[in-house]
Write a protein that holds these residues in place. Structure first.
Motif, PDB file in Angstrom:
ATOM      1  N   UNK A 124      49.526  17.398  34.239  1.00 32.32           N
ATOM      2  CA  UNK A 124      50.703  16.692  33.734  1.00 32.32           C
ATOM      3  C   UNK A 124      51.770  16.603  34.815  1.00 32.32           C
ATOM      4  N   UNK A 125      51.980  17.685  35.538  1.00 32.44           N
ATOM      5  CA  UNK A 125      52.963  17.680  36.622  1.00 32.44           C
ATOM      6  C   UNK A 125      52.566  16.688  37.710  1.00 32.44           C
ATOM      7  N   UNK A 126      51.291  16.666  38.059  1.00 36.69           N
ATOM      8  CA  UNK A 126      50.819  15.741  39.092  1.00 36.69           C
ATOM      9  C   UNK A 126      51.005  14.287  38.672  1.00 36.69           C
ATOM     10  N   UNK A 127      50.679  13.992  37.392  1.00 39.24           N
ATOM     11  CA  UNK A 127      50.753  12.617  36.896  1.00 39.24           C
ATOM     12  C   UNK A 127      52.193  12.108  36.846  1.00 39.24           C
ATOM     13  N   UNK A 128      53.151  13.010  36.650  1.00 41.64           N
ATOM     14  CA  UNK A 128      54.541  12.592  36.496  1.00 41.64           C
ATOM     15  C   UNK A 128      55.388  12.829  37.746  1.00 41.64           C
ATOM     16  N   UNK A 141      53.317   6.581  31.074  1.00 46.43           N
ATOM     17  CA  UNK A 141      53.519   5.693  29.928  1.00 46.43           C
ATOM     18  C   UNK A 141      54.032   4.328  30.382  1.00 46.43           C
ATOM     19  N   UNK A 142      54.718   4.289  31.515  1.00 41.55           N
ATOM     20  CA  UNK A 142      55.290   3.033  32.009  1.00 41.55           C
ATOM     21  C   UNK A 142      54.214   2.047  32.455  1.00 41.55           C
ATOM     22  N   UNK A 143      53.046   2.561  32.842  1.00 47.12           N
ATOM     23  CA  UNK A 143      51.976   1.687  33.336  1.00 47.12           C
ATOM     24  C   UNK A 143      50.869   1.490  32.309  1.00 47.12           C
ATOM     25  N   UNK A 169      51.003   1.412  22.340  1.00 43.27           N
ATOM     26  CA  UNK A 169      50.763   0.592  23.528  1.00 43.27           C
ATOM     27  C   UNK A 169      49.267   0.319  23.726  1.00 43.27           C
ATOM     28  N   UNK A 170      48.438   1.320  23.487  1.00 45.36           N
ATOM     29  CA  UNK A 170      46.997   1.172  23.718  1.00 45.36           C
ATOM     30  C   UNK A 170      46.356   0.219  22.718  1.00 45.36           C
ATOM     31  N   UNK A 171      46.886   0.162  21.504  1.00 45.14           N
ATOM     32  CA  UNK A 171      46.297  -0.694  20.469  1.00 45.14           C
ATOM     33  C   UNK A 171      46.966  -2.057  20.367  1.00 45.14           C
ATOM     34  N   UNK A 172      47.990  -2.290  21.174  1.00 41.10           N
ATOM     35  CA  UNK A 172      48.676  -3.581  21.138  1.00 41.10           C
ATOM     36  C   UNK A 172      49.484  -3.800  19.878  1.00 41.10           C
ATOM     37  N   UNK A 225      42.449   5.740  27.335  1.00 39.99           N
ATOM     38  CA  UNK A 225      43.720   5.148  27.747  1.00 39.99           C
ATOM     39  C   UNK A 225      44.897   6.059  27.392  1.00 39.99           C
ATOM     40  N   UNK A 226      44.875   6.609  26.169  1.00 37.97           N
ATOM     41  CA  UNK A 226      45.956   7.497  25.744  1.00 37.97           C
ATOM     42  C   UNK A 226      45.952   8.789  26.552  1.00 37.97           C
ATOM     43  N   UNK A 227      44.766   9.225  26.993  1.00 37.29           N
ATOM     44  CA  UNK A 227      44.662  10.468  27.768  1.00 37.29           C
ATOM     45  C   UNK A 227      45.290  10.358  29.156  1.00 37.29           C
TER      46      UNK A 227
END
Length: 316
Positions: free
Chosen positions: A183-187, A193-195, A58-61, A14-16
């Motif tokens: 990283x460029x593609x994901x952003x 981080x928003x999702x 966020x991943x661990x609540x 999830x963090x990745x």
């Protein structure tokens, strides 16, 4: 409780989505969390130190608070303050940002020593005293501090007492060229981080923390850990070696690594893998050795080479 290895892998995956190509560093962050310890992330700006803390929370609540350390930050800005309420005719406590489960101490070395020291009690004793009243920290509780090792102008280096409070120290480093393209593609449209959503909760993290302490460590491996810490104290290039708290850090993180690998026992390889991240920042190289180019990494590596690894022994 679900298998610890599966839970940790779910958190890492999830963090990745946010932190690309840093599997080892993510495992170390989860190791620190499961040990109930704190992590110092030391690296240049822009490599994802702040995002790592946010994504892990966020991943661990877990609840998350960020403290931006600056020279004018006061201890009360961190711990909170008691304010007089005219309606109730009494003082009421307003908690500071330290009262969260995962706290990001951003650029911690930019605050004055007085403000830095406001974290000491919370990090070690899991409590905080304000105006004579003790407040217990939430559980789990983890401080993830960041600092820039390049730019020292206007900073206040962390004293040894503060560094010793951190369970591990990690360097993220630059991503590979392929990971940076990812990283460029994901952003391109929005920041991932928003999702990001939680894949576990604080209750399960507390269960994992209890499970870590039940992992078996053979007495020979305990002696190996103490031998490594002791070797840093007597090394000819060292001014100050690792404290007994360093031995405990190596002991506890080895248990956590074994648990994350799906084992209920610690091996010497667990100790070797975690030796530098737990002991390196506790070792102060002597000025003479530093002039010759010696580093804490060299000292720890030399100690690993000198201290004999425990072998198999006959059991009745």
């Amino acid at each position: 409780m679900e298998e610890p290895k599966l839970v940790s892998q779910r958190i890492i995956e999830n963090v990745e989505k946010v932190i690309i190509g840093k599997d080892r560093e993510l495992r170390l962050a989860i190791t620190a969390l499961l040990c109930g310890g704190h992590m110092l992330v030391e690296d240049v700006p822009g490599v994802g130190k702040t995002m790592l803390a946010r994504a892990l929370a966020l991943s661990t609540g877990c609840s998350f608070k960020r403290i931006q350390f600056t020279p004018d930050l006061l201890p009360s800005d961190v711990t909170g303050v008691s304010i007089y309420n005219q309606k109730s005719m009494d003082f009421e406590f307003r908690a500071g940002p330290i009262m969260a489960q995962i706290v990001l101490a951003d650029e911690i070395n930019r605050a004055t020593p007085k403000t830095q020291s406001s974290l000491l009690e919370a990090m070690e004793e899991r409590q905080m005293s304000v105006d004579g009243v003790t407040h217990v920290m939430p559980s789990p509780f983890m401080v993830m501090a960041t600092q820039n090792p390049i730019e020292y102008e206007g900073t206040f280096p962390l004293p040894e007492a503060q560094l010793d409070r951190f369970l591990i120290r990690v360097n993220l480093g630059y991503p590979s060229a392929q990971d940076e393209v990812t990283v460029l593609d994901e952003q391109q449209v929005a920041h991932p981080i928003d999702a990001l959503e939680a894949v576990t909760d604080a209750t399960e993290i507390r269960q994992l923390q209890r499970a870590v302490r039940e992992v078996y460590i053979d007495p020979l491996i305990k002696q190996y850990i103490v031998g490594l810490a002791g070797a840093t104290r007597t090394h000819e290039n060292v001014y100050l070696g690792a404290s007994p708290r360093g031995s405990i850090a190596l002991f506890r993180t080895s248990q956590a690594r074994a648990l994350l690998e799906g084992r209920d026992y610690v091996t010497p390889d667990d100790v070797k893998e975690l030796a530098f991240v737990t002991l390196g920042h506790r070792v102060i190289v002597s000025p003479g050795a530093r002039v010759k180019g010696a580093t804490a990494a060299d000292v720890v590596a030399d100690c690993l080479a000198r201290v004999p690894v425990p072998g198999a022994r006959a059991r009745a």
